[in-house]
Motif scaffolding. Structure first.
Motif: not given
Length: 114
Positions: A45-47, A80-85, A94-99, A110-114
């Motif tokens: 959904d977020y690709a 959700y969580r935002v992951i920076t370098p 967490n299968p419902d958390r958007l990374n 990249r965007v994934n769940f987990g």
């Protein structure tokens, strides 16, 4: 093995299988049902966010970037969580958390769940 020990072992295995059985539905794809802890490579959904710039809450969009090339943090569903370098992330699944992964320029890579 004594029959009472075997009965205890079978009962313990049945309880463990019940306790660790997956429950509910998540955003993760159905193909992962057999592997509940396998990472989802891309959240379908977020690709379309990949390659766009993330505008963090409280920040102004970069000058000259068209609106259709921006994703506003306020529009990201929770959790959700935002992951920076170079950032540290916890390893719990967490299968419902958007990374949302960013590069150094704040572009979503990249965007994934987990």
């Amino acid at each position: 093995m004594h029959s009472s020990h075997l009965k205890t072992l079978v009962t313990a295995a049945a309880l463990a299988a019940t306790f660790f059985a997956p429950t509910g539905k998540s955003h993760a794809t159905e193909s992962l049902a057999a592997e509940p802890h396998a990472p989802v490579s891309l959240a379908p959904d977020y690709a379309q966010w990949v390659g766009k710039t993330l505008v963090r809450n409280g920040e102004k969009p970069p000058t000259g970037t068209p609106a259709d090339r921006l994703v506003h943090e306020r529009d990201i569903p929770k959790p959700y969580r935002v992951i920076t370098p170079g950032s540290f992330v916890t390893q719990e699944y967490n299968p419902d958390r958007l990374n949302i992964y960013l590069d150094d320029a704040g572009v979503i890579t990249r965007v994934n769940f987990g």
